[in-house]
Design a protein around this motif. Structure first.
Motif, short mmCIF file in Angstrom:
data_model
loop_
_atom_site.label_atom_id
_atom_site.label_comp_id
_atom_site.label_asym_id
_atom_site.label_seq_id
_atom_site.Cartn_x
_atom_site.Cartn_y
_atom_site.Cartn_z
N LYS A 1 -40.61 44.80 -3.15
CA LYS A 1 -40.93 43.95 -2.21
C LYS A 1 -40.82 42.42 -2.56
O LYS A 1 -40.68 41.49 -1.52
N GLY B 1 -35.24 39.82 -2.98
CA GLY B 1 -34.60 39.47 -1.69
C GLY B 1 -33.09 39.62 -1.79
O GLY B 1 -32.64 40.08 -0.64
N VAL C 1 -38.73 36.63 -3.25
CA VAL C 1 -39.05 36.40 -2.03
C VAL C 1 -40.32 36.48 -1.58
O VAL C 1 -41.05 37.50 -1.99
N ALA C 2 -41.00 36.09 -0.33
CA ALA C 2 -42.18 36.20 0.06
C ALA C 2 -42.01 37.27 0.86
O ALA C 2 -43.13 38.01 1.50
N ASP C 3 -40.76 37.18 1.67
CA ASP C 3 -40.57 38.07 2.95
C ASP C 3 -38.95 38.44 2.82
O ASP C 3 -38.14 37.63 2.69
N LYS C 4 -38.88 39.85 2.77
CA LYS C 4 -37.63 40.35 2.60
C LYS C 4 -36.62 40.12 3.63
O LYS C 4 -35.50 40.09 3.64
N VAL C 5 -37.16 39.91 4.97
CA VAL C 5 -36.33 39.72 5.92
C VAL C 5 -35.71 38.23 6.14
O VAL C 5 -34.64 37.92 6.35
N THR C 6 -36.90 37.35 6.18
CA THR C 6 -36.54 35.84 6.21
C THR C 6 -36.02 35.17 4.86
O THR C 6 -35.48 34.39 5.05
N LYS C 7 -36.27 35.98 3.99
CA LYS C 7 -35.87 35.55 2.60
C LYS C 7 -36.87 34.12 2.18
O LYS C 7 -36.06 33.51 1.22
N GLN C 8 -37.75 33.94 2.78
CA GLN C 8 -38.66 32.86 2.48
C GLN C 8 -39.03 33.06 1.05
O GLN C 8 -39.40 34.26 0.52
N ALA D 1 -40.29 33.17 -2.75
CA ALA D 1 -41.52 33.52 -3.49
C ALA D 1 -42.28 32.14 -4.07
O ALA D 1 -41.26 31.28 -4.26
#
Ligand SMILES: Cc1ncc(COP(=O)(O)O)c(C=O)c1O
Length: 265
Positions: free
Chosen positions: A176, A179, A193-200, A202
């Motif tokens: 999780k 990215g 990443v903090a979000d796998k979709v937006t790639k924000q 970590a």
């Protein structure tokens, strides 16, 4: 847009800048064939083809920085050879001596060298003065280092080990926190990443935590610099070209254990 279209758009930004600044005021474009320290960002072939085309079209020199990619790290002697482009000037350092002593070099196309020559003047050559330039010990070491690279087939070995490292770690793409995983020869980047979709990205604490976790198990890895503020979230792995099969296995197992351990899936 597709990755290819996006790469062409990035190349277009270079042409727009050259034109905006005034073609006659731009001497050269300098770039790494693959951005290494900035996060192992591997361009699409069309990007480098297009940048080369733009430089030729406007009479702007293309300088390729091989300080990291050169001398085998990319799986070829020089990083740009993976893309078949022909730079006008190449800068080199680290791998030239495997960093045992500091040495750097710049190679230029013959006509660029000739442009500085003037036989009517005893100073008719390009003069670049520096305190430690031409250090004989560093030069002797570089020659021996290049011999070792050839004798031990370390360029080909980097290619093989790089592929092995990538395939050993590619399972982490499911994690999780991961990215993306990108590699180029024997340099690999794991984007956290903090979000796998937006790639924000970590949090930096997480990135540092993974590095510390590896260090505690005897594995030293790096991370990218903050080339773009807030985006220093890529773990970088660049083991010596002389690494053994066991070393690569150790890197794969340790990184996997650390990411699957305290940084649970
Ligand atoms: C891609 C790249 N180019 C150039 C340099 C600077 O090289 P030097 O310290 O030999 O001037 C570095 C340093 O890390 C680098 O990573």
């Amino acid at each position: 847009m597709t990755v290819e279209e996006f790469n062409l758009q990035c190349a277009q930004a270079i042409e727009d800048t050259i034109v905006w600044e005034g073609v006659e005021t731009v001497a050269a474009v300098i770039m790494e064939p693959v951005i290494t320290g900035g996060g192992v960002i591997v361009p699409h072939q069309v990007y480098l083809d297009r940048v080369q085309e733009i430089c030729r079209k406007h009479g702007v020199l293309l300088i390729i920085d091989e300080v990291i990619c050169g001398f085998g790290r990319s799986g070829r002697k020089f990083g740009h050879q993976n893309f078949g482009i022909k730079p006008d000037i190449v800068t080199m350092a680290k791998g030239l001596t495997s960093a045992y002593l500091p040495l750097s070099a710049t190679a230029v196309r013959k006509d660029i060298y000739e442009a500085f020559k003037d036989n009517s003047d005893s100073y008719g050559h390009f003069r670049h003065v520096n305190t430690f330039g031409g250090n004989p010990a560093a030069c002797a070491l570089a020659l021996r280092n290049l011999e070792v690279l050839e004798q031990e087939n370390l360029v080909e070995r980097a290619d093989i080990l790089g592929q092995r490292l990538y395939s050993g770690l590619s399972g982490l793409l499911e994690h999780k926190l991961v990215g993306d995983i990108r590699s180029f020869g024997l340099v690999l980047g794991i984007e956290l990443v903090a979000d796998k979709v937006t790639k924000q990205p970590a949090d930096l604490d997480i990135v540092k935590g993974v590095i510390a976790g590896c260090k505690a198990k005897g594995l030293i890895i790096g991370k990218n610099g903050d080339t773009v503020a807030g985006f220093n979230n890529v773990l970088t792995v660049a083991p010596p070209l002389s690494s053994t099969d066991e070393d690569i296995q150790f890197i794969v197992e340790t990184l996997t254990a650390v990411l699957n351990g305290s940084w649970a899936k």
